[in-house]
Design an enzyme around this catalytic site. Structure first.
Site, short mmCIF file in Angstrom:
data_model
loop_
_atom_site.label_atom_id
_atom_site.label_comp_id
_atom_site.label_asym_id
_atom_site.label_seq_id
_atom_site.Cartn_x
_atom_site.Cartn_y
_atom_site.Cartn_z
N ASP A 69 38.77 36.25 25.82
CA ASP A 69 38.57 37.70 25.65
C ASP A 69 39.58 38.39 26.58
O ASP A 69 40.33 37.73 27.31
CB ASP A 69 37.12 38.14 25.96
CG ASP A 69 36.73 39.40 25.15
OD1 ASP A 69 37.32 40.46 25.39
OD2 ASP A 69 35.85 39.29 24.27
N HIS A 90 36.17 43.24 11.79
CA HIS A 90 35.60 44.52 11.32
C HIS A 90 35.90 45.67 12.30
O HIS A 90 35.72 46.82 11.98
CB HIS A 90 34.11 44.40 10.98
CG HIS A 90 33.18 44.31 12.15
ND1 HIS A 90 31.83 44.49 12.02
CD2 HIS A 90 33.40 44.05 13.46
CE1 HIS A 90 31.25 44.35 13.20
NE2 HIS A 90 32.17 44.09 14.09
#
Ligand SMILES: Nc1ncnc2c1ncn2[C@@H]1O[C@H](CSCC[C@H]([NH3+])C(=O)O)[C@@H](O)[C@H]1O
Length: 400
Positions: free
Chosen positions: A266, A307
């Site tokens: 991340d 998304h």
């Protein structure tokens, strides 16, 4: 108006229906599937019984209670009442939190009417299972994150779209930038607003309880473990943009004997913020728009990431992953919503609007997924779905 006996009959039938629902609820209370089925019937009935005017008024008045609840959260009233574990008057709550008692009384009216708190006496309140559940960190974080960022941006979205002449803008600046008067994307904005970022991360980690785990839903053994390399350096799974690592950790605990390393990637501030994570998980700070540092892993797992991004950005991320994949060995596992072309259930339909308003992102149909993956030199080899009400797993490989 009907005759007296007909009216009586109706009253009796309604009272019987109510009793039937109570009795049914007692019987299905512990069986999740039946409880959901019952709820579906009741909600379906409600949409038939509510008049169009009532529906419209319910929609018009729907932002108000969430705003009142946000006031009760931010002022500390919710936490004070839940932790007291007994009824408290508005005056007592005012004293313990420094909030105006008049404000408490006014905000509490819609919230007690909705059952979020109980009104035990005049200007006296107690918590309910709903307010008690709300104090759980993922929900406290999630509620505030959604209110601070999504709700505000949603309220602004129609005005923003009006400025575009109601065109679909598939890139920043979008509703979020317009609402917050910024050029930052939501994730850059979160990095500059650590309190909201902490709420967001708590939300992502905690929502796991309500989410499917791909490896418990489908056969992880045959999808990635069989055929995985066993040498010392081999990587079994990279959780790309895995937040604080809840997913990869759950996988590691479910398959403690699987060969190969587990890696969490991340952005650096997110990796630095990790409080607790099993030590065997390798922490790899990484920006997915740059070269993927882990080459030839058995699986690159990407959940709820694409998304967040418009099409062009998704293709960039996919290309970086494709470049690291080993032909005939690496798989890209995308765990996201795969919308049907028609009849999208309400939750993913709302999520799509949410993605537009916060991130210029979107939920996608299988054709839309396939189109993006093709542009990155990838192809879908298998789609697994439990239903349209939950996310699906796409197994993706290099196209050639
Ligand atoms: N450029 C970037 N590179 C890597 N990670 C990013 C980037 N931009 C956003 N993210 C991360 O994308 C994640 C989206 S939230 C989804 C997290 C996790 N996969 C889950 O399903 O719970 C957040 O953790 C962000 O920090």
């Amino acid at each position: 108006m009907g005759s007296i006996s007909a009216d009586y009959l109706i009253e009796t039938r309604i009272a019987n229906l109510s009793k039937d629902i109570d009795a049914l609820y007692k019987d299905v209370g512990n069986d999740e599937a039946s409880r959901k089925q019952l709820m579906g019937v009741i909600l379906g009935a409600m949409s038939k019984v509510e008049s169009p005017m009532e529906t419209i008024w319910r929609i018009i008045m729907s932002p108000h209670a969430p705003a009142a609840l946000m006031v009760m959260i931010r002022s500390g009233v919710l936490t004070a009442l839940v932790s007291a574990n007994k009824p408290m008057t508005a005056t007592e709550l005012a004293t313990s939190t420094g909030t105006s008692s008049t404000l408490i009384i006014r905000m509490m009216r819609p919230l007690t009417a909705l059952g979020i708190f109980h009104e035990t006496d005049v200007y006296t309140y107690a918590s309910s299972p709903i307010s008690e559940l709300l104090t759980a960190p993922p929900l406290m974080g999630g509620y505030q994150f959604m209110f601070d960022l999504a709700t505000r941006s949603l309220a602004n979205m129609p005005r923003y779209l009006e400025k575009t002449g109601f065109q679909h803008v598939d890139a920043a600046p979008g509703p979020f930038q317009d609402c917050n008067n910024t050029e930052d994307g939501m994730f850059q904005y979160l990095i500059k607003n650590p309190k909201i970022m902490t709420n967001f991360n708590a939300f992502m980690a905690g929502s796991l309880e309500e989410r499917l785990d791909w490896f418990n839903t489908w056969d992880a053994q045959s999808i990635i473990i069989n055929g995985a390399k066993k040498d010392h350096e081999a990587v079994l799974l990279v959780d790309v943009a895995g937040g604080e690592g809840h997913d990869v950790q759950a996988f590691g605990r479910a398959f403690p004997d699987a060969p190969g390393k587990l890696v969490l990637e991340d952005l650096p501030p997110v990796i630095d913020n990790i409080k607790a994570l099993d030590s065997k998980i390798v922490r790899q700070p990484h920006d997915f728009f740059t070269e993927q540092p882990i080459k030839g892993a058995r699986a690159y797992y990407v959940r709820n990431i694409f998304h967040d991004w418009p099409n062009e950005k998704c293709v960039e991320i996919m290309k970086q992953l494709a470049a690291a994949m080993e032909k005939g060995y690496s798989k890209l596992l995308i765990f996201e919503w795969i919308l049907p072309a028609k009849g999208v259930p309400l939750y993913p339909a709302l999520l799509d609007v949410n993605m537009l308003t916060l991130l210029n992102g979107r939920e996608r149909t299988e054709d839309e997924w396939s189109n993006l993956l093709t542009q990155a030199g990838l192809k879908i080899v298998k789609v697994r779905k439990v239903s349209d009400e939950a996310e699906g797993l796409m197994e993706v490989e290099l196209a050639d």
